[in-house]
Design a protein around this motif. Structure first.
Motif, PDB file in Angstrom:
ATOM      1  N   LYS A 125      47.694  -5.209   3.343  1.00 32.86           N
ATOM      2  CA  LYS A 125      46.516  -4.080   2.980  1.00 32.86           C
ATOM      3  C   LYS A 125      45.133  -4.401   3.579  1.00 32.86           C
ATOM      4  O   LYS A 125      44.543  -5.111   3.907  1.00 32.86           O
ATOM      5  N   ASN A 141      54.149   2.225   4.163  1.00 28.98           N
ATOM      6  CA  ASN A 141      54.558   1.190   3.146  1.00 28.98           C
ATOM      7  C   ASN A 141      55.860   2.235   2.438  1.00 28.98           C
ATOM      8  O   ASN A 141      56.734   1.409   2.188  1.00 28.98           O
ATOM      9  N   ASN A 184      61.012  -0.212  -5.265  1.00 26.56           N
ATOM     10  CA  ASN A 184      60.687  -1.787  -5.834  1.00 26.56           C
ATOM     11  C   ASN A 184      59.468  -1.564  -6.648  1.00 26.56           C
ATOM     12  O   ASN A 184      58.779  -0.453  -6.328  1.00 26.56           O
ATOM     13  N   ASP A 185      59.229  -2.460  -7.567  1.00 24.85           N
ATOM     14  CA  ASP A 185      58.032  -2.779  -8.219  1.00 24.85           C
ATOM     15  C   ASP A 185      56.501  -2.674  -7.295  1.00 24.85           C
ATOM     16  O   ASP A 185      55.675  -2.239  -7.779  1.00 24.85           O
ATOM     17  N   ASP A 186      56.822  -3.513  -6.180  1.00 21.14           N
ATOM     18  CA  ASP A 186      55.553  -3.513  -5.287  1.00 21.14           C
ATOM     19  C   ASP A 186      55.389  -2.278  -4.828  1.00 21.14           C
ATOM     20  O   ASP A 186      53.881  -1.835  -4.684  1.00 21.14           O
ATOM     21  N   LYS A 189      53.514  -0.090  -7.473  1.00 19.68           N
ATOM     22  CA  LYS A 189      52.154  -0.524  -7.749  1.00 19.68           C
ATOM     23  C   LYS A 189      51.367   0.201  -6.701  1.00 19.68           C
ATOM     24  O   LYS A 189      50.349   0.806  -7.101  1.00 19.68           O
ATOM     25  N   ILE A 190      51.462   0.101  -5.401  1.00 16.84           N
ATOM     26  CA  ILE A 190      50.797   0.732  -4.356  1.00 16.84           C
ATOM     27  C   ILE A 190      50.722   2.243  -4.580  1.00 16.84           C
ATOM     28  O   ILE A 190      49.765   2.887  -4.494  1.00 16.84           O
TER      29      ILE A 190
END
Length: 309
Positions: A125, A141, A184-186, A189-190
């Motif tokens: 980030k 991403n 995916n969860d990551d 979230k982004i």
């Protein structure tokens, strides 16, 4: 003039009409047009008739391409495929004589992907960044997590993200078939934070311009190029992220069937060739040992006298 021959300009109009009827994308048609126009102009047959087109003209076209140092062997082969498709269409419609066309051979080179170190730098980030840099980081991403093509990614709207099911709906694909991909969860979230910061509505493009219109392909290419160069990374290709995903996914999962669906390939054979071009071996070493499992389980027979020589 050969019976059935028509003006080349008229034939081109019919050819592109047929391609549009087959749902060929406008971006693909633009590429075809560039290649075919080159063939027509280098042979100076803009005002000619379709029966002018012959194997000699095609061979001259290939020689002309090969004399241009700026065009690689791969680029030349791509031009030739577009022209061959057009000429075969002319033949199928009896606008010109039949003759076979060969694509010039070229030495395939293994495509070099992003390294783990480069991915680590790119996906980290950014701090104290501009809005454009942050938007570019989010875009990269998403590409790295899904292997989306550039055009498909820029057509995504906020409403295409189904958060509760960790799913992304992709309506714009190369094969003109809808696609659903796992998020995916990551990456979710982004995306959630990005959507909130940019105050995007459900029907907005996920990666939009200031006026909320769709981001241009060339604009995003420029953003990614500048973002990578800012980090000291010379590789700037967006499509290379797709290659890197394919290589790393297969090396980790060894699941070519799921990978083929993620990449939106028309067949497993396409995915196999895709991986070979990336230098990935499809051979999986086996620990199977029939001697250990079967032969050694049996008792060693007793010897009965000496063996004859």
């Amino acid at each position: 003039m050969q019976e059935g021959a028509i003006k080349i300009s008229e034939a081109l109009k019919y050819y592109y009409q047929d391609k549009r009827a087959e749902n060929t994308k406008e971006s693909t048609l633009a590429t075809y047009k560039m290649h075919i126009d080159y063939f027509i102009k280098c042979n100076e047959i803009e005002n000619g008739y379709t029966d002018f087109i012959s194997l000699d003209l095609y061979d001259f076209f290939v020689e002309d391409l090969q004399e241009d140092d700026r065009k690689s062997d791969v680029t030349i082969a791509t031009y030739c495929r577009s022209v061959r498709a057009f000429i075969y269409w002319l033949q199928d419609n009896h606008y010109t004589d039949e003759f076979r066309i060969k694509i010039p051979k070229y030495q395939k080179k293994v495509k070099v992907c992003y390294t783990d170190y480069e991915l680590e730098q790119i996906l980290k980030k950014p701090e104290d960044c501009t809005e454009v840099q942050y938007q570019t980081w989010v875009f990269i991403n998403l590409i790295c997590a899904t292997a989306l093509r550039l055009n498909s990614a820029l057509e995504i709207r906020v409403q295409d993200i189904i958060e509760k099911e960790n799913m992304l709906i992709v309506n714009e694909t190369k094969n003109n078939q809808g696609l659903t991909l796992y998020l995916n969860d990551d990456i979710l979230k982004i995306l959630k934070k990005y959507i909130a910061l940019f105050e995007l509505n459900d029907d907005d493009y996920l990666f939009c311009k200031g006026d909320k219109g769709r981001m241009d392909n060339d604009t995003m290419k420029d953003y990614v190029r500048k973002y990578n160069r800012r980090l000291g990374i010379e590789k700037t290709s967006i499509h290379l992220f797709r290659h890197t995903f394919a290589k790393n996914y297969y090396k980790q999962e060894k699941d070519i069937y799921t990978l083929s669906k993620i990449l939106d390939h028309s067949s497993i054979a396409v995915t196999e060739q895709y991986l070979r071009d990336l230098g990935v071996s499809l051979f999986v070493e086996s620990s199977y040992n029939p001697q250990r499992k079967f032969a050694q389980e049996k008792p060693t027979p007793k010897r009965r006298g000496k063996m004859k020589k």
